[in-house]
Write a protein that holds these residues in place. Sequence first.
Motif, short mmCIF file in Angstrom:
data_model
loop_
_atom_site.label_atom_id
_atom_site.label_comp_id
_atom_site.label_asym_id
_atom_site.label_seq_id
_atom_site.Cartn_x
_atom_site.Cartn_y
_atom_site.Cartn_z
N ILE A 169 -12.79 12.67 -52.98
CA ILE A 169 -11.69 12.51 -53.94
C ILE A 169 -10.34 12.69 -53.24
O ILE A 169 -9.40 11.92 -53.46
N LEU A 170 -10.23 13.71 -52.41
CA LEU A 170 -8.97 13.95 -51.69
C LEU A 170 -8.61 12.77 -50.81
O LEU A 170 -7.43 12.37 -50.72
N MET A 171 -9.60 12.18 -50.17
CA MET A 171 -9.34 11.02 -49.33
C MET A 171 -8.98 9.79 -50.17
O MET A 171 -8.22 8.92 -49.74
N LEU A 172 -9.53 9.75 -51.39
CA LEU A 172 -9.15 8.69 -52.33
C LEU A 172 -7.67 8.81 -52.67
O LEU A 172 -6.94 7.81 -52.72
N PHE A 173 -7.21 10.05 -52.88
CA PHE A 173 -5.78 10.28 -53.13
C PHE A 173 -4.94 9.74 -51.97
O PHE A 173 -3.91 9.10 -52.18
N GLN A 174 -5.39 10.02 -50.75
CA GLN A 174 -4.63 9.58 -49.58
C GLN A 174 -4.65 8.06 -49.42
O GLN A 174 -3.64 7.44 -49.11
N THR A 175 -5.81 7.47 -49.65
CA THR A 175 -5.96 6.03 -49.44
C THR A 175 -5.18 5.22 -50.47
O THR A 175 -4.46 4.27 -50.12
N VAL A 176 -5.31 5.60 -51.72
CA VAL A 176 -4.67 4.84 -52.80
C VAL A 176 -3.21 5.21 -52.93
O VAL A 176 -2.36 4.37 -53.20
N GLY A 177 -2.90 6.49 -52.74
CA GLY A 177 -1.54 6.99 -52.91
C GLY A 177 -1.46 7.94 -54.09
O GLY A 177 -1.95 7.62 -55.18
N LEU A 178 -0.87 9.10 -53.87
CA LEU A 178 -0.85 10.14 -54.90
C LEU A 178 -0.14 9.69 -56.16
O LEU A 178 -0.52 10.09 -57.27
N GLU A 179 0.89 8.86 -56.04
CA GLU A 179 1.66 8.45 -57.21
C GLU A 179 0.84 7.63 -58.19
O GLU A 179 1.21 7.51 -59.36
N ALA A 180 -0.27 7.08 -57.73
CA ALA A 180 -1.09 6.25 -58.61
C ALA A 180 -1.99 7.08 -59.52
O ALA A 180 -2.62 6.54 -60.44
N PHE A 181 -2.07 8.38 -59.28
CA PHE A 181 -2.96 9.25 -60.06
C PHE A 181 -2.14 10.16 -60.97
O PHE A 181 -1.08 10.66 -60.58
N PRO A 182 -2.62 10.42 -62.18
CA PRO A 182 -1.95 11.41 -63.03
C PRO A 182 -1.91 12.76 -62.34
O PRO A 182 -2.90 13.20 -61.75
N GLY A 183 -0.75 13.44 -62.41
CA GLY A 183 -0.62 14.74 -61.76
C GLY A 183 -1.64 15.75 -62.23
O GLY A 183 -2.12 16.58 -61.46
N HIS A 184 -2.00 15.67 -63.51
CA HIS A 184 -2.99 16.60 -64.06
C HIS A 184 -4.33 16.47 -63.33
O HIS A 184 -5.00 17.46 -63.04
N ASN A 185 -4.71 15.22 -63.01
CA ASN A 185 -5.97 15.00 -62.29
C ASN A 185 -5.92 15.56 -60.88
O ASN A 185 -6.90 16.15 -60.40
N ILE A 186 -4.79 15.39 -60.21
CA ILE A 186 -4.65 15.91 -58.86
C ILE A 186 -4.75 17.43 -58.87
O ILE A 186 -5.47 18.04 -58.06
N ALA A 187 -4.04 18.07 -59.79
CA ALA A 187 -4.07 19.53 -59.88
C ALA A 187 -5.48 20.03 -60.19
O ALA A 187 -5.92 21.06 -59.67
N THR A 188 -6.21 19.31 -61.04
CA THR A 188 -7.58 19.71 -61.38
C THR A 188 -8.48 19.70 -60.15
O THR A 188 -9.28 20.63 -59.94
N ILE A 189 -8.34 18.68 -59.32
CA ILE A 189 -9.17 18.62 -58.11
C ILE A 189 -8.76 19.68 -57.10
O ILE A 189 -9.60 20.23 -56.38
N LEU A 190 -7.49 20.02 -57.05
CA LEU A 190 -7.07 21.12 -56.19
C LEU A 190 -7.73 22.43 -56.64
O LEU A 190 -8.11 23.26 -55.80
#
Length: 348
Positions: free
Chosen positions: A238-259
């Motif tokens: 998932i973290l690498m998906l964030f990097q590949t696609v770009g963090l701005e493309a994901f809702p911030g809530h989803n990013i924080a949840t995975i953290l």
Amino acid sequence: MEYHLQLVETAGAELAHGPHMLQATQRLKQELENIRVALAFVIGQQAAEVAFRFCCALAPFWERQSFFDEGRRWISAALGLKEAPSPRLRAQLVLIQGQLYWWEENYTQAKPLFEESRALYQAEGEMHGLARATYMLAETYYYQKLWAQATHYFENCLQLYQDLGDPLGMGNALAKLGGVALFQDHHLEIAAQRLHKSLALLRPCQRPLELFAVLGLLFAVEYFSGNLPAALTHVQEILMLFQTVGLEAFPGHNIATILCACCVCLGGVGAVTVAAQVGGAAEAMFEHLGSRLASVYMPHYEDALKQNRAQVDEAIWMQHWAIGKTLPLQSVISLAIEACQSQEKKNF
């Protein structure tokens, strides 16, 4: 006006299901003020059809950027115009309104909107819309831990997507039914079966947000099974998906949840100080969003944090937690991936 309408419809389609999500997000952010001016002009001119098109196209952007209140205001203004939308278009607009409430965990406001959308789509015989509205209604029950109602509606929308031959919809519904098995009765084997079926359907679709969701649930299955290396593998993807696609493309809530998930897992394998930094970053992100971890996950997260903190002196934990709250998000993602890879090497 025509230029900005074309822009938001093209970029909105990319945000919803295209391979260029980050570029679409950046285009919309660059033109945001002009888009707002164009939409205000359209509404002022009572150009209802154009206003409806703007709102429908901007919905994915509003969700990803956490512009929930703004999106609802624009939709309310559009629905207040003299010319009413067709039943099918109204179904889409109230569904979007419901989703904007849903992202804020305002299920009381979201539920009747999903029910209205569902009834309108059903009356119109629009099965894709009906399936989507049914899925979102199920989501309101899922995140309130009302498992019987959630199961009923997820099974309902799964059948609809099967009838439509829609692998993406089937994969999403199966993933959440896996979540029900996991969180309702702790049936890990049933949850894993459903989630792996979901993953097999979703991978060929190459939809990052949907992959994020099922991989997150697979992380939880492995974590509860005590298989931390496998859990870390899912988090790392998932973290690498964030990097590949770009963090701005994901809702911030989803990013924080995975953290939060990463914090739990890294602490569980002994990487406590990194876990504290990742957890601090998650807390800072939720604070910035004015949000919090979903209640369905919160008890498990709090228990895991207590176990992590017990492994190290409290002052050291708090020091690293504070560091994490100041780190740029890209740095946190890189730090977390590096820690996951380091643990992976140790296991082999």
